[in-house]
Design a protein around this motif. Structure first.
Motif, short mmCIF file in Angstrom:
data_model
loop_
_atom_site.label_atom_id
_atom_site.label_comp_id
_atom_site.label_asym_id
_atom_site.label_seq_id
_atom_site.Cartn_x
_atom_site.Cartn_y
_atom_site.Cartn_z
N PHE A 208 48.86 42.99 49.66
CA PHE A 208 48.74 42.24 50.74
C PHE A 208 47.33 41.82 50.90
O PHE A 208 47.18 40.50 51.38
CB PHE A 208 49.30 43.13 52.21
CG PHE A 208 49.10 42.13 53.45
CD1 PHE A 208 49.76 41.07 53.66
CD2 PHE A 208 47.87 42.54 54.23
CE1 PHE A 208 49.84 40.77 54.99
CE2 PHE A 208 47.77 42.03 55.49
CZ PHE A 208 48.72 41.10 55.69
N ILE A 209 46.26 42.59 50.84
CA ILE A 209 44.86 42.10 51.05
C ILE A 209 44.46 40.80 50.32
O ILE A 209 43.86 40.10 50.69
CB ILE A 209 43.73 43.27 50.79
CG1 ILE A 209 44.15 44.43 52.05
CG2 ILE A 209 42.52 42.67 50.87
CD1 ILE A 209 43.36 45.54 52.12
N ASN A 210 44.78 41.17 48.86
CA ASN A 210 44.59 39.83 47.76
C ASN A 210 45.44 38.87 47.92
O ASN A 210 45.11 37.80 47.46
CB ASN A 210 44.64 40.66 46.37
CG ASN A 210 43.43 41.70 46.10
OD1 ASN A 210 42.44 41.42 45.58
ND2 ASN A 210 43.75 43.08 46.45
N ALA A 211 46.54 38.89 48.71
CA ALA A 211 47.52 37.75 48.89
C ALA A 211 46.85 36.82 49.74
O ALA A 211 47.18 35.70 50.06
CB ALA A 211 48.80 38.06 49.21
N THR A 212 45.63 37.27 50.79
CA THR A 212 44.99 36.56 51.48
C THR A 212 43.58 35.70 50.98
O THR A 212 43.11 35.06 51.78
CB THR A 212 44.65 37.24 52.79
OG1 THR A 212 43.76 38.28 52.20
CG2 THR A 212 46.06 38.09 53.41
N LYS A 213 43.64 35.91 49.62
CA LYS A 213 42.32 35.26 49.11
C LYS A 213 42.68 34.16 48.35
O LYS A 213 43.75 34.34 47.51
CB LYS A 213 41.56 36.48 48.27
CG LYS A 213 41.26 37.84 48.98
CD LYS A 213 40.62 38.68 48.10
CE LYS A 213 40.29 39.92 48.89
NZ LYS A 213 39.71 40.97 48.12
N ASP A 214 41.72 33.37 48.06
CA ASP A 214 41.83 32.23 46.95
C ASP A 214 41.58 32.61 45.64
O ASP A 214 41.14 33.99 45.48
CB ASP A 214 41.19 30.88 47.51
CG ASP A 214 39.70 30.97 47.66
OD1 ASP A 214 39.23 32.36 47.32
OD2 ASP A 214 38.99 30.23 48.34
N GLN A 215 41.35 31.86 44.79
CA GLN A 215 41.05 32.26 43.37
C GLN A 215 39.67 32.79 43.01
O GLN A 215 39.27 33.82 42.48
CB GLN A 215 41.44 30.85 42.42
CG GLN A 215 41.19 31.20 40.98
CD GLN A 215 42.26 32.03 40.30
OE1 GLN A 215 43.65 32.09 40.90
NE2 GLN A 215 42.31 32.62 39.08
N ASN A 216 38.64 32.21 44.08
CA ASN A 216 37.22 32.68 44.01
C ASN A 216 37.24 33.89 44.60
O ASN A 216 36.39 34.69 44.24
CB ASN A 216 36.36 31.41 44.54
CG ASN A 216 36.27 30.26 43.83
OD1 ASN A 216 36.63 30.43 42.32
ND2 ASN A 216 36.30 28.98 44.29
N GLY A 217 37.87 34.02 45.93
CA GLY A 217 37.78 35.32 46.62
C GLY A 217 38.34 36.58 45.87
O GLY A 217 37.73 37.50 46.01
N LEU A 218 39.25 36.27 44.98
CA LEU A 218 39.89 37.35 44.07
C LEU A 218 38.94 38.05 43.20
O LEU A 218 38.63 39.21 42.95
CB LEU A 218 40.92 36.99 43.35
CG LEU A 218 42.41 36.77 43.91
CD1 LEU A 218 43.35 36.21 42.91
CD2 LEU A 218 43.02 38.13 44.51
#
Length: 327
Positions: free
Chosen positions: A74-84
């Motif tokens: 859930f946390i990483n589903a809120t990030k874009d490609q760079n945020g990952l």
């Protein structure tokens, strides 16, 4: 003279035991207090077992082990490609892009994710639904009817439960290839109709939950077998039916190996193969890395099955508890 002696004796007898009586009177409140304290303690019953600290810690570790992957997803589903790539995996990035990720996942590559979702729903409705119907009918018949070869069928069912599905994948592929059914939805639906574990579970459940005397009374009253099944047996089998349905749904929803060897057309991919295709896309020459969409798609994939479990949980628990108490 006799009267005075008698009076003295009475007087001495009254004064003599006084100290002992006083001592007993002094100790009586203390013993009564102890008894009252013991009586106020709640008795230990099987419904109120003694608390165990090691067991509580172990349960907490299992809970963390279960919820940690869901939290990460859930946390990483809120990030874009760079945020990952730039942020800590177990905490949010500066920008929350959950809604944007969901929109891009549903519209990427002409909305192929929705096509994969519909394919998965088709496989679950036809495969898991059909497997549940066959398991209910077969389990009821094996439990309540006596016919030649019944013990042989029981041995075959137990043997089929012990055989892993991957061991039958290659023979199943060769058979469907000769029939010309590969690369079609039937190659996934037909094998999913066979559920030895569901058949065995319904067999045991029907033996315990449907009284034979009730069926015999219905036959004496003139009811036919179909009417007995639908009016009497099926309502009693409902908890076990829902239990088999849940297991079949999860197995079909998460099925990966069978569609992998049976289907080559991306238009017939289930969600498991579709997300794997997106993941492999980054490894190809000129392919676009869409790891943010893969994670968001994985989150959307588990939402329906979690919702079904929460809605049918009470039936599932009732099904597992059937036969545990003998009246």
């Amino acid at each position: 003279m006799t009267t005075s002696l008698t009076t003295a004796d009475v007087t001495d007898s009254e004064n003599g035991p006084a100290p002992a009586a006083a001592g007993r009177a002094a100790t009586a409140p203390a013993s009564a207090t102890v008894r009252n304290k013991r009586s106020t303690r709640a008795p230990r019953t099987p419904l109120q077992p003694r608390r165990s600290v090691p067991l509580t810690l172990l349960t907490g570790l299992v809970l963390v082990y279960t919820l940690l992957p869901l939290a990460w997803l859930f946390i990483n589903a809120t990030k874009d490609q760079n945020g990952l790539l730039d942020s800590f995996g177990l905490w949010f990035a500066d920008d929350v892009n959950l809604w944007d990720n969901i929109t891009r996942t549903l519209t990427y590559d002409d909305g192929v994710f929705i096509r994969w979702l519909l394919n998965t729903l088709l496989y679950v409705a036809a495969g898991a639904g059909g497997a549940t119907v066959l398991a209910v009918l077969g389990g009821y018949a094996l439990a309540k009817f006596d016919f030649p070869g019944r013990k042989a069928v029981f041995a075959v069912v137990l043997g089929a439960v012990a055989v892993p599905g991957t061991a039958l994948a290659v023979p199943t592929f060769l058979m469907f290839s000769n029939l010309g059914l590969t690369n079609t939805p039937w190659a996934v639906i037909i094998p999913s109709l066979i559920s030895p574990f569901g058949l065995y579970l319904m067999w045991v459940f029907a033996s315990e939950s449907v009284p034979t005397e009730l069926l015999e009374a219905a036959r004496i009253d003139g009811a036919g077998e179909l009417r007995i099944f639908f009016r009497i047996a099926l309502p009693l089998l409902m908890p076990g039916t829902v239990t088999v349905l849940l297991f079949s749904m999860v197995a079909t929803w998460n099925n990966y190996f069978l569609p992998l060897i049976m289907i080559k057309d991306p238009d017939w991919y289930p969600l498991t193969l579709g997300l794997n295709a997106w993941n492999a896309q980054a490894q190809t020459a000129g392919g676009e890395a869409v790891f943010d969409l893969i994670i968001t798609g994985s989150l959307l994939t588990i939402v329906p099955i979690v919702a079904v479990f929460l809605l049918l949980q009470r039936f599932w628990q009732s099904g597992l508890a059937a036969g545990s108490v003998k009246e």
